[in-house]
Scaffold this motif. Structure first.
Motif, PDB file in Angstrom:
ATOM      1  N   ASP A  59       0.875  -1.167   0.000  1.00 54.93           N
ATOM      2  CA  ASP A  59       0.000   0.000   0.000  1.00 54.93           C
ATOM      3  C   ASP A  59       0.919   1.225   0.000  1.00 54.93           C
TER       4      ASP A  59
ATOM      5  N   VAL B 127      -9.081   4.341   3.325  1.00 57.11           N
ATOM      6  CA  VAL B 127      -9.394   3.205   2.451  1.00 57.11           C
ATOM      7  C   VAL B 127     -10.150   3.624   1.188  1.00 57.11           C
TER       8      VAL B 127
ATOM      9  N   SER C  22     -11.779   5.700  -2.134  1.00 59.12           N
ATOM     10  CA  SER C  22     -11.255   6.300  -3.354  1.00 59.12           C
ATOM     11  C   SER C  22     -11.495   7.800  -3.334  1.00 59.12           C
TER      12      SER C  22
ATOM     13  N   THR D 102      -2.606   1.165  -4.421  1.00 65.35           N
ATOM     14  CA  THR D 102      -3.067   2.245  -3.557  1.00 65.35           C
ATOM     15  C   THR D 102      -4.478   2.705  -3.899  1.00 65.35           C
ATOM     16  N   ALA D 103      -5.186   3.197  -2.876  1.00 61.44           N
ATOM     17  CA  ALA D 103      -6.511   3.779  -3.087  1.00 61.44           C
ATOM     18  C   ALA D 103      -6.409   5.140  -3.771  1.00 61.44           C
TER      19      ALA D 103
ATOM     20  N   HIS E  18      -6.334   3.249  -7.735  1.00 63.11           N
ATOM     21  CA  HIS E  18      -7.748   2.855  -7.750  1.00 63.11           C
ATOM     22  C   HIS E  18      -8.359   3.001  -9.135  1.00 63.11           C
TER      23      HIS E  18
ATOM     24  N   GLY F 297     -11.928  -1.215  -6.321  1.00 66.34           N
ATOM     25  CA  GLY F 297     -10.791  -0.968  -5.448  1.00 66.34           C
ATOM     26  C   GLY F 297     -10.817  -1.855  -4.218  1.00 66.34           C
ATOM     27  N   LYS F 298     -10.028  -1.481  -3.228  1.00 69.77           N
ATOM     28  CA  LYS F 298      -9.977  -2.241  -1.983  1.00 69.77           C
ATOM     29  C   LYS F 298     -11.363  -2.242  -1.323  1.00 69.77           C
TER      30      LYS F 298
ATOM     31  N   ASP G  79      -6.610  -3.456   3.221  1.00 77.10           N
ATOM     32  CA  ASP G  79      -5.464  -4.042   2.520  1.00 77.10           C
ATOM     33  C   ASP G  79      -5.397  -5.543   2.782  1.00 77.10           C
TER      34      ASP G  79
END
Length: 256
Positions: free
Chosen positions: A19, A83, A85, A152-153, A178, A184-185, A214
């Motif tokens: 991350d 976390v 976006s 990464t976000a 993202h 995404g995450k 993550d």
């Protein structure tokens, strides 16, 4: 195959997915400052339009702790700023304007304008710094010929830009934001894309991050292990139920 040693376990790996924010770079130094810039500007514009300014709740909704005279002093590692976006964050900010009397289109446009101004100031100041011992860890990884990636976000371009400011972007074989994936995450899409680009299987890589999102991404994609980096000893391992290992310093990791 390189052996990673952590928490009395030896893990054979070919790559590591990191991350970025809170894992490679100091989260509050960059994004705490960014949030202050964006919300201050948004609130000022509301007042200019004769609407009620933002309250402290606006910081809470983004998952940060703000204190008068001190700025942003902490953040929720499982919250929207950590976390979510950019789209998520802009939606939360725009909603504050909508609740105060703007149309949704006006609120959304104002949120974007304030975000762009805040991001421009970050760029002008190149406001980013590494987590302690990150550079040494990356150097060890390269010495052991590990493939390295960032998932990464943040969006891809600003992520590359920040790592370039630090002079460490070239250490990574790929950088995924993202905006590079459909989901995404905590979905597995980022790690799956990283592994396709690096010609690795998820079972050959370890994920290192600072949020349970993550860890959830790592678990759903089938990585061999996930490692949660906790930057503060006051943080609780119980908040990372999907992590295989917990570390409080990058000196807790070794290679052979």
């Amino acid at each position: 195959m390189t052996l990673l040693h952590v928490d009395n376990r030896t893990i054979p790996i070919k790559g590591i997915v990191f991350d970025k924010d809170g894992t490679l770079v100091d989260f509050l130094h960059t994004w705490g400052y960014w949030v202050e810039l964006m919300l201050d500007r948004f609130s000022s514009e509301l007042k200019r339009l004769k609407l009620a300014p933002l309250s402290s709740d606006s910081y809470v909704l983004l998952g940060v702790t703000h204190r008068y005279g001190q700025g942003v002093v902490d953040y929720d590692r499982q919250g929207p700023l950590s976390v979510g976006s950019l789209y998520d964050l802009l939606t939360i900010v725009a909603l504050q304007g909508y609740h105060r009397g703007l149309t949704w289109a006006q609120a959304r446009l104002l949120a974007v304008q304030c975000q762009q101004a805040a991001s421009k100031q970050l760029e002008d100041e190149q406001r980013v710094k590494t987590i302690p011992h990150v550079v040494e860890l990356l150097q060890q990884c390269k010495q052991h010929q590990l493939k390295l990636a960032v998932a990464t976000a943040d969006d891809t371009l600003p992520a590359r830009q920040q790592l370039n400011w630090l002079g460490i972007d070239s250490m990574f074989d790929t950088i995924i934001g993202h905006d590079s994936v459909a989901r995404g995450k905590p979905y597995p899409d980022m790690i799956e894309l990283v592994c396709r680009q690096l010609s690795l299987a998820p079972s050959e890589v370890v994920m290192i991050g600072d949020t349970n999102g993550d860890m959830m991404m790592a678990r759903s994609s089938g990585t061999i292990a996930s490692i949660a980096y906790l930057s503060d000893s006051s943080l609780h391992a119980s908040d990372y139920p999907d992590a295989d290992h917990i570390i409080y310093s990058y000196t807790d990791i070794a290679f052979s």
